[in-house]
Structure formats: structure tokens, C-alpha cells
Write an enzyme that holds these catalytic residues in place. Structure first.
Site, PDB file in Angstrom:
ATOM      1  N   LYS A   1      45.206  50.026  46.779  1.00 22.41           N
ATOM      2  CA  LYS A   1      45.155  51.402  46.297  1.00 22.41           C
ATOM      3  C   LYS A   1      44.769  52.402  47.391  1.00 22.41           C
ATOM      4  O   LYS A   1      45.585  52.810  48.196  1.00 22.41           O
ATOM      5  CB  LYS A   1      44.221  51.505  45.090  1.00 22.41           C
TER       6      LYS A   1
ATOM      7  N   PHE B   1      39.724  43.552  34.701  1.00 21.12           N
ATOM      8  CA  PHE B   1      41.157  43.680  35.001  1.00 21.12           C
ATOM      9  C   PHE B   1      41.363  43.405  36.482  1.00 21.12           C
ATOM     10  O   PHE B   1      40.745  44.054  37.342  1.00 21.12           O
ATOM     11  CB  PHE B   1      41.670  45.083  34.664  1.00 21.12           C
TER      12      PHE B   1
ATOM     13  N   ASP C   1      36.325  42.421  43.573  1.00 17.84           N
ATOM     14  CA  ASP C   1      37.580  43.171  43.471  1.00 17.84           C
ATOM     15  C   ASP C   1      37.262  44.658  43.641  1.00 17.84           C
ATOM     16  O   ASP C   1      36.749  45.302  42.738  1.00 17.84           O
ATOM     17  CB  ASP C   1      38.206  42.895  42.098  1.00 17.84           C
TER      18      ASP C   1
END
Length: 401
Positions: free
Chosen positions: A248, A135, A219
Site C-alpha cells: 500500500k 484481514f 501485517d
């Protein structure tokens, strides 16, 4: 109308109905509109590194919003420059590294996608590899990288040139050659249920990417900023990427993302090839500097490593027939279940005043703030045991092993 009714009347139906309407937070706890207190072991999906209303973050945000909030990318600010230098140091990118700021993890991966497209070697490199069940975000480029066909299907055709491969060293060795521009991967697949890469995978990926001139793009949107017990999860394998995407946890709650490039990769983007109006503005970079500064000062990376092991021991010690394994590192953990009842278990936890996440029917994801301590661990132990008992007593799983 209630707040839930107003939400349903005003918000687009892209998300499920909210589990609660939260109105304030402090430390590792949040309260809803009815005054119910919850232990937050999700931290906004690995975002709230310092928990809620941390005084250093509050002070930095208040000071900057009262001084200079936004200036566009025609200008620079001291906080932007400081954060770029900090990220170069923390990631290991060093003097040759460069930083591009944006507003989210998906945007960071969009920038990385464009970076990969620039690694063409005279047109020979036309393929980008990514992993099945990965994802990387919901914007079109990030969605093209995401290895979940059901998520992509409603929006096909997505940008082309991406090939998804199984997560094995054998698949890497079979598919990675001189026609590949970049390999995208998550060091831990968070949205898949906190799934670790196979042993030795990152080291072999680094070797093969170097051999074939392929960009290794990692990522770290969910795993970065100390969450796995290292500043970045690739450090567990003693490798460095060619580029890393972060978001984040580096902002602790303000919307920020970044692409950090290493070595010669920093020369691929040319002036005018990418940009963002809000990316790296003074408000978010000042706040991010405060967040990362506290993580460094208080050794919250070390705390994540220690507390993660303690939480793992607590979960294993519950000796529940429902728990089959515990995955992940530090304060990003996945609880594998023996029955497809994760949604029911997460709902039972919420009734017990505990916020966790059902990543899928067989996985519970937990990602508490990096400040979590003894009191919060004891509270988690009590509340999660009670949630397990609720589900077990419902007859959905055996009462004993």
C-alpha cells in the site's frame, strides 16, 4: 453507453458498482468524469501516501519508465537494491534483515505464510495463530489467515493449520506454546473498522513468541509507511517483529509489496522456495524510493501524528449523537457510530464531496494522504459536518444527545 454502463458490461462482478468514475487527481483532491471535485480522505485505502500527482513521484516514474521498466528476477537493479536497504533501515531489521519483493499486501502475506511453514523445529510446530476479525488478503493463503469466516466460507477448504483466537492477552497466554510456528497479527485491524489491539498486547506477544521460539509476523500493509504517526505501528509498543509485511503506502499508488525479515528469520527461505516475476522491478522500486524519500524529507510521519490528533479533535468537537468514539492512530482513524448507518453516512459524505469508507455498518474509516494540511482539515470539517446533518435530519438518529 455511459462509463458506468461500460464498467458493468466489461468488469467481473466481484466488486460493488463504482461510486464514481474518477479521471484525475491533485494533492488531496480527485475529480470524476463530470468534473465534480472530491476531498479524498481514503487515499485509495491508505495507498496514496503523497496524495495524487505528487511531482517527485511523477518525475521518478517518468524517468524510470523511460530508462528500464522491467528485467525479471534473474537480474537486479540499483533501485531495487536501494529500496531493500531503505526498508531494512526503516523497519529496524538492520544488517541481518532481508527483503523479498512482490506486488501486493496479499502476496506479501502469502510469502509470510510460507515463511511460517518453514519454522517447524523438526516437525513439532504445526500451528499458526491469527486473530478473529483480522484481514490479511484474498488469495488462498492470506484468506486462510483472515479471521472472517464469511469471507472464507465460499472457498473452503483453505490451506490448513491456522487457528483463529480472540484478541486478548489471556487468549495469547492460553494458546501460544512450543507447537506454534507463527503468530500473525495486524497492529490495528483496519478492515474491521480501525480496531486497536488491547493495551500491552504487542509487548506480551513479543515476550511469549521469544519464549516459545514462535515467529511474530506483523501485517503492516495498511498501517506502515508512516500512517499511524510512526514509520511502523509496532514502534508505538517498542517491539520488533521477526517479520513484517508491507505494501500500500510504500508505493504511493504503484503495485508493490514486501516481506522484511529480522535476525535468524532471514535464514529460513532457501533459494528457489519463493519468487515473483514482477516483484521488485525497476519501475515500482524507483517510484517507491521516491515516495519514501519524500516522506522522510518532509517529515510526513510527524505530520501524520499531528494531523491525526487534529482530525480526532475535529470529529469529537462535532458533538454529534451519531459519533460514539474515535479509534486508531495518526491518519488511520475509525469513527464508531451509535447507529448502524455507516453506509448511509459514507454516501451522504460523497454527496458533500468527501470520500470516506464504511468499514462496516457501525464504522467509518478515514485515511487521508500523509500530506494533508490546514486547508484540507478545514474542508473535511465542513463537508463531514454536512454529511452528519444529512443523516441526522433523515430521522435515522436522534437530533440531540
Amino acid at each position: 453507453m455511459t462509463l458506468h454502463e461500460r464498467y458493468a458490461d466489461a468488469m467481473m462482478k466481484t466488486l460493488s458498482p463504482p461510486l464514481a468514475v474518477l479521471v484525475r487527481g491533485e494533492g488531496c483532491y480527485v475529480w470524476d468524469e463530470n468534473g465534480t471535485k472530491y476531498l479524498d480522505f481514503l487515499a485509495g485505502i491508505a495507498v496514496n501516501s503523497l496524495g495524487h500527482a505528487h511531482p517527485d513521484m511523477v518525475a521518478a516514474a517518468q524517468q524510470q519508465i523511460g530508462t528500464l521498466a522491467h528485467i525479471s528476477n534473474y537480474f537486479a537493479s540499483p533501485s531495487q537494491i536501494e529500496l531493500a536497504e531503505r526498508l531494512k533501515r526503516l523497519t529496524g531489521a538492520g544488517d541481518a534483515g532481508r527483503v523479498y519483493f512482490c506486488n501486493s499486501g496479499a502476496e506479501a502475506n502469502e510469502a509470510a505464510f510460507k515463511l511460517a511453514r518453514l519454522n517447524t523445529a523438526g516437525g513439532r510446530r504445526s500451528r499458526i495463530l491469527a486473530l478473529n476479525d483480522s484481514f490479511h488478503g484474498r488469495t488462498m493463503g492470506a484468506l486462510a489467515l483472515t479471521g472472517k469466516p464469511l469471507m472464507r466460507a465460499p472457498f473452503e477448504p483453505v490451506p490448513g493449520g491456522v487457528q483463529h483466537i480472540e484478541t486478548s492477552i489471556a487468549a495469547l497466554e492460553r494458546e501460544l506454546d512450543d507447537t506454534v510456528a507463527a503468530l500473525f497479527l495486524e497492529p490495528v485491524k483496519g478492515e474491521a473498522g480501525v480496531i486497536d489491539l488491547p493495551e500491552g498486547y504487542l509487548r506480551r506477544a513479543r515476550e511469549l513468541c521469544t519464549q516459545h521460539g514462535v515467529l511474530l509476523i506483523i501485517d503492516e500493509v495498511q498501517t506502515g509507511a508512516g500512517r499511524t504517526g510512526k514509520w511502523f505501528a509496532y514502534e508505538h509498543s517498542n517491539v520488533l517483529p521477526d517479520a513484517v509485511t508491507v505494501a500500500k503506502g510504500i508505493g504511493g499508488g504503484v503495485p508493490i509489496g514486501a516481506l522484511v525479515t529480522f535476525g535468524d528469520t532471514s535464514d529460513l527461505f532457501l533459494r528457489g522456495q519463493h519468487g515473483s516475476t514482477f516483484g521488485g522491478n525497476p519501475f515500482v522500486t524507483a517510484t517507491s524510493n521516491a515516495v519514501l524519500g519524500v516522506i522522510e524529507r518532509d517529515d510526513l510521519v510527524g505530520n501524520a501524528a499531528r494531523r491525526g490528533e487534529e482530525i480526532r479533535e475535529l470529529i469529537v468537537g462535532m458533538d454529534s449523537p451519531l459519533i460514539s468514539e474515535v479509534r486508531g492512530r495518526g491518519l488511520l482513524l475509525g469513527i464508531g457510530l451509535s447507529e448502524p448507518v455507516a453506509l448511509k453516512l459514507a454516501a451522504a459524505a460523497l454527496v458533500e464531496g468527501l470520500i470516506v469508507n464504511a468499514a462496516n455498518e457501525f464504522s467509518i474509516r478515514i485515511a487521508p494522504p500523509l500530506i494533508v494540511g490546514d486547508a484540507e482539515l478545514a474542508d473535511f470539517d465542513e463537508r463531514f459536518r454536512a454529511a452528519l446533518a444529512r443523516v441526522t435530519s433523515s430521522g435515522l438518529v436522534p437530533a440531540t444527545r
